[in-house]
Design an enzyme around this catalytic site. Sequence first.
Site, mmCIF file in Angstrom:
data_model
loop_
_atom_site.group_PDB
_atom_site.id
_atom_site.type_symbol
_atom_site.label_atom_id
_atom_site.label_comp_id
_atom_site.label_asym_id
_atom_site.label_seq_id
_atom_site.Cartn_x
_atom_site.Cartn_y
_atom_site.Cartn_z
ATOM 1 N N GLY A 1 41.638 41.515 34.240
ATOM 2 C CA GLY A 1 40.295 41.091 34.390
ATOM 3 C C GLY A 1 39.990 40.458 35.430
ATOM 4 C CB THR A 2 41.272 41.938 38.635
ATOM 5 O OG1 THR A 2 42.565 42.007 37.600
ATOM 6 C CG2 THR A 2 41.499 41.962 39.933
#
Length: 246
Positions: free
Chosen positions: A25-26
Site C-alpha cells: 500500500g504504496t
Amino acid sequence: MDASLMGAPSAAAGDNPTSGEHRMGTTIVGVCYDGGVVLAADSRTSTGMYVANRASDKITQLTDNVYICRSGSAADTQVISDYVRYFLHQHTIQLGQPATVKVAANLIRLLAYQNKNMLQAGMIVGGWDKYEGGQIFSVPLGGTILRQPFAIGGSGSSYLYGLLDHEWKEGMSQEEAEKFVVKVVSLAIARDGASGGVVRTVTINADGVSRKFHPGDKLQLWHEELEPQNSLLDILAAGNPDPMVQ
C-alpha cells in the site's frame, strides 16, 4: 482501484491480521525533467494490517538505463521484474545495444495484461535512451500502458493528483525534479496510513543513474503533523530516568 492496492487487508488473512499477502500500500512517483527522469517511492510494506517491512526498496533496476517503481502485491511485482530483467538481458545480447525504455515498458505491459486475472500490480517504468531521452510509462492494474510526463500510483496517489496538476511544470531542472518528488511522497506519507518509512529516489539521464535516500525524520512536515520523536527504546538507551519526558 482494487482495494488490495489501497492498503486493505487481504481477504485471505482471515482472523489473523499478520497472515495476509505482503502488499505495498504504496506511493510511487515518476516525473520527466529537462534531460531525464526521476523516480521516487516510500518504503512501507504491509502484511494484512501490520507493517512487515518499513524500509523496503520499491524501485527496481531492469537494465542500466531503465528502472521500475512497484506497487500492489510485492510478490507479483517482484516476479514481473525478474522476468522482464531476464528478457531484456537476452534482448540486449541479441541486438548488441541497450534496450529502449519503450521496449521495457511494453514487456511489463504484456506480462501484466496477459495475466491480469492473477496479478495485482501497478507499476511505473522510467528510464533514458538515446532515441527519445527520458520517458515515463504508467502500467496500472490490468495492463494498460500510458506514456506520461509524470505518473503516480499506489494507495497514496489519491492524495496527490491536485498537487501534481498544480505544481508540475515542463522543463524542470534535475534539482527541481528531485526536490519535487520528495515533496510529493512526503505528502502521501503524511496523509496515507499505508505509505510510510523513508523516501528513495532514482535519477536517470545521459550521464547514468544516481540513487538518493531521504530518512523519514528529514521529510517535510505538513499541516498539524508532529515533530519526529525518539522511540521509547531510544529514550531508555540514553539513560533518561523518566522515559515519558523528553
